[in-house]
Design a protein around this motif. Sequence first.
Motif, short mmCIF file in Angstrom:
data_model
loop_
_atom_site.label_atom_id
_atom_site.label_comp_id
_atom_site.label_asym_id
_atom_site.label_seq_id
_atom_site.Cartn_x
_atom_site.Cartn_y
_atom_site.Cartn_z
N GLU A 65 -2.22 97.08 84.04
CA GLU A 65 -2.85 98.38 83.80
C GLU A 65 -3.90 98.26 82.69
OE1 GLU A 65 0.10 101.97 85.07
OE2 GLU A 65 0.31 101.22 83.01
N ARG A 66 -4.84 99.19 82.71
CA ARG A 66 -5.87 99.27 81.67
C ARG A 66 -5.54 100.45 80.76
NH1 ARG A 66 -10.68 96.63 82.52
NH2 ARG A 66 -11.81 98.25 81.39
N ALA B 239 -0.31 94.83 79.62
CA ALA B 239 -1.48 95.63 79.98
C ALA B 239 -2.74 95.02 79.37
CB ALA B 239 -1.32 97.06 79.52
N TYR B 240 -3.89 95.41 79.93
CA TYR B 240 -5.18 95.07 79.32
C TYR B 240 -5.57 96.26 78.46
CZ TYR B 240 -10.11 94.09 78.65
OH TYR B 240 -11.34 93.85 78.09
N VAL C 279 -7.86 98.18 75.47
CA VAL C 279 -9.14 98.23 74.78
C VAL C 279 -8.96 99.05 73.50
CG1 VAL C 279 -11.55 98.95 74.88
CG2 VAL C 279 -10.43 98.07 76.93
N PHE D 83 -9.42 104.09 83.04
CA PHE D 83 -8.15 103.67 82.46
C PHE D 83 -6.96 104.33 83.15
CE2 PHE D 83 -11.33 103.20 79.13
CZ PHE D 83 -11.09 101.90 78.68
#
Length: 233
Positions: free
Chosen positions: A53-54, A74-75, A77, A113
């Motif tokens: 998941e983002r 998860a990725y 940011v 996202f």
Amino acid sequence: MTRATLDKQPHEVASMFDHVAANYDLTNDVLSLFQDRRWRREVARAVDARPGERVLDLAAGTGTSSLPFVEDGAYVVPCDFSLGMLSEGKKRHPWLPLTAGDAMRLPFRDDAFDAVTISFGLRNVQDTDEALRELYRVTKPGGRVVICEFSHATWAPFRKVYEEYLMRALQPVARAVSSNPDAYVYLAESIRSWPGQPELAAMLQKAGWSKVAWRNLSGGIVAMHRGRKALEA
């Protein structure tokens, strides 16, 4: 500029956080009596990030709050508008994709996202409604938001003691551990002027979020709000 004002001009808030970046995480540990670590664990559970998941971690500061999402696969940011915070974070976590961005004009495409979260940063944004709309914009349909923020104690006697601590004890403690204790006077004032739990829930609903709910932590001095972006018809 060492202390922002309550009209929350973005350049003032960013400058203030630039000045406290080096000792920010340590100061938070001390001032919260290490409760901030528990609060962040609760956020990670609520976000419930899945492998692949983002996740957008807004107001991520040095990136400390982003690490649990990485551990979940998860990725993530981490995004913040204080370049000082991001610079400090890059020293500690050079592999994190730390990103400069304003909560009112996020540098991400629509529906980017699976989950968005912001901890102890929403009250520092000049326009809360605009930030909530931006978080909604960059979340995929069916995605989720988790907001962890200082709030108002639910038991009146405890609320009085807590507010006295904020205004009287916080500054001398901050002076001992922070590079910019005056900034923490602003932070205390911003907590006292922040909307209560029902008011923030209403603001989330106004921004388009559905299934809005909140849970009080530590007697209500912190509240964790959640919501969903409805699936497209």
